[in-house]
Design a protein around this motif. Sequence first.
Motif, PDB file in Angstrom:
ATOM      1  N   CYS A 152     -54.741 -26.692  98.379  1.00 54.50           N
ATOM      2  CA  CYS A 152     -55.200 -25.443  97.609  1.00 54.50           C
ATOM      3  C   CYS A 152     -55.190 -23.982  97.652  1.00 54.50           C
ATOM      4  N   CYS A 153     -55.236 -23.010  96.748  1.00 54.80           N
ATOM      5  CA  CYS A 153     -55.076 -21.583  97.142  1.00 54.80           C
ATOM      6  C   CYS A 153     -55.458 -21.331  98.425  1.00 54.80           C
ATOM      7  N   THR A 184     -53.339 -22.729 103.669  1.00 53.22           N
ATOM      8  CA  THR A 184     -52.818 -22.090 102.953  1.00 53.22           C
ATOM      9  C   THR A 184     -53.088 -20.705 103.263  1.00 53.22           C
ATOM     10  N   LEU A 185     -52.326 -19.832 103.316  1.00 54.87           N
ATOM     11  CA  LEU A 185     -52.820 -18.654 103.570  1.00 54.87           C
ATOM     12  C   LEU A 185     -52.650 -17.454 102.947  1.00 54.87           C
ATOM     13  N   TRP A 186     -52.019 -18.102 101.272  1.00 50.97           N
ATOM     14  CA  TRP A 186     -52.443 -17.284  99.998  1.00 50.97           C
ATOM     15  C   TRP A 186     -52.230 -18.487  98.709  1.00 50.97           C
ATOM     16  N   GLN A 218     -41.872 -27.954 105.952  1.00 54.93           N
ATOM     17  CA  GLN A 218     -41.620 -26.959 104.886  1.00 54.93           C
ATOM     18  C   GLN A 218     -39.809 -26.958 105.413  1.00 54.93           C
ATOM     19  N   ILE A 219     -39.146 -27.467 106.142  1.00 48.96           N
ATOM     20  CA  ILE A 219     -37.203 -27.240 106.239  1.00 48.96           C
ATOM     21  C   ILE A 219     -36.655 -28.174 104.268  1.00 48.96           C
ATOM     22  N   GLN A 220     -37.832 -28.959 104.896  1.00 44.21           N
ATOM     23  CA  GLN A 220     -37.692 -30.344 103.540  1.00 44.21           C
ATOM     24  C   GLN A 220     -37.457 -29.217 101.702  1.00 44.21           C
ATOM     25  N   LEU A 221     -38.822 -28.574 101.365  1.00 37.63           N
ATOM     26  CA  LEU A 221     -38.903 -27.269 100.627  1.00 37.63           C
ATOM     27  C   LEU A 221     -37.874 -26.112 100.641  1.00 37.63           C
ATOM     28  N   ARG A 222     -37.656 -25.782 102.001  1.00 38.62           N
ATOM     29  CA  ARG A 222     -36.982 -24.998 101.509  1.00 38.62           C
ATOM     30  C   ARG A 222     -35.319 -25.480 101.461  1.00 38.62           C
ATOM     31  N   GLU A 223     -35.084 -26.661 101.407  1.00 37.94           N
ATOM     32  CA  GLU A 223     -33.472 -27.228 101.348  1.00 37.94           C
ATOM     33  C   GLU A 223     -33.516 -27.486 100.250  1.00 37.94           C
ATOM     34  N   PHE A 224     -34.997 -27.831  99.143  1.00 38.39           N
ATOM     35  CA  PHE A 224     -34.614 -28.683  98.260  1.00 38.39           C
ATOM     36  C   PHE A 224     -34.038 -28.109  96.839  1.00 38.39           C
ATOM     37  N   THR A 225     -32.667 -28.723  96.247  1.00 40.31           N
ATOM     38  CA  THR A 225     -31.992 -28.207  95.102  1.00 40.31           C
ATOM     39  C   THR A 225     -32.416 -28.927  93.932  1.00 40.31           C
ATOM     40  N   TRP A 292     -42.939 -21.919 101.014  1.00 38.92           N
ATOM     41  CA  TRP A 292     -43.025 -22.952 101.641  1.00 38.92           C
ATOM     42  C   TRP A 292     -44.146 -22.222 103.565  1.00 38.92           C
ATOM     43  N   ALA A 293     -44.452 -20.777 103.218  1.00 40.20           N
ATOM     44  CA  ALA A 293     -44.730 -20.712 104.221  1.00 40.20           C
ATOM     45  C   ALA A 293     -46.198 -20.177 104.209  1.00 40.20           C
ATOM     46  N   ALA A 294     -46.380 -20.224 103.577  1.00 46.09           N
ATOM     47  CA  ALA A 294     -48.496 -20.266 103.351  1.00 46.09           C
ATOM     48  C   ALA A 294     -49.180 -21.335 104.128  1.00 46.09           C
TER      49      ALA A 294
END
Length: 301
Positions: A152-153, A184-186, A218-225, A292-294
């Motif tokens: 959640c936010c 999550t942070l935001w 986090q890496i998977q989401l960053r590299e998700f195409t 991804w960083a949240a």
Amino acid sequence: MLQIPLAALPTGEYQEYLGDKFLIRYTPSCQILEFCQRRENVGAFNEISLQYGTVEDAEDNLPCARFEGEKLAQMYNIPPENRLIGSSQATSKNYRQLAQQVQVLHSCHHAQSRLDNPLESQLKLADGSITLGQLMTPSWRLPQLVEVFLSCCETNLGIPSLTDDIFTLSTGFLCAGARSVVSTLWSVNDLATALFSIFYYQQRQEGKNRPEALHKAQIQLREFTKLDLNKIFQEVEAREKELIGNRKKYTSDSIEYQQWKLEYNMYTKLNRQIKKIENSSQQFPFSHPHYWAAFICHGLR
């Protein structure tokens, strides 16, 4: 420091972040971490026998949250009685009952942080909310909870006090008895959060501990195409077409029709979000740290 997304701090190397070099785990305070470490081990359970529960799209306006819950239910064979779906089921009373019954609780719905009054930070549910103030009371004791994922936010958005404690919804669950909380942070993106959650639990199933699973997700989401997204799109589009074919099976005043309508609307909105990204020019649509960083891990490994 607790409000800084440490995993997204650049190291100076090209496209390298601090989270690529270190596994990062947070704690609201040393005292709360000690509480977590002193808690009795839930030895009667192992990763296979843990009971999972989900609270999904409590206000009927987050299609990706329902998709997220459906995927987790498939991964862990979560029975229907352990899934609170939509405004007809995700009430405050049902949430509390579910939290007392399962060892892993996954919440994917709206939440809100109140920086002006932290104890009023809330998990938004169908009939109201559960506040941090309620979670901190003795009536909310959840000693059997191994892990909570607050998809959640703003569930860990707060202001540290002079005593080092930070009062957030994540803190509330740790104080209530949870050994670990992902929060999550935001304010987070609906589709990116659904994908991140799926990646996280896939990593957990492969035996990764919580900080490791979070880092890998986090890496998977960053590299998700966009090509990866297309694979999901095909599945979503197929289900949407199947639902269109089922339209005439139910009368418009039946319960079955209302259930069909909710599911159809979910897949239609989800399909729309996916197409929007597919039509964009971004090859890696979730590479920015905003997506991804949240997500951070609190408590035990």
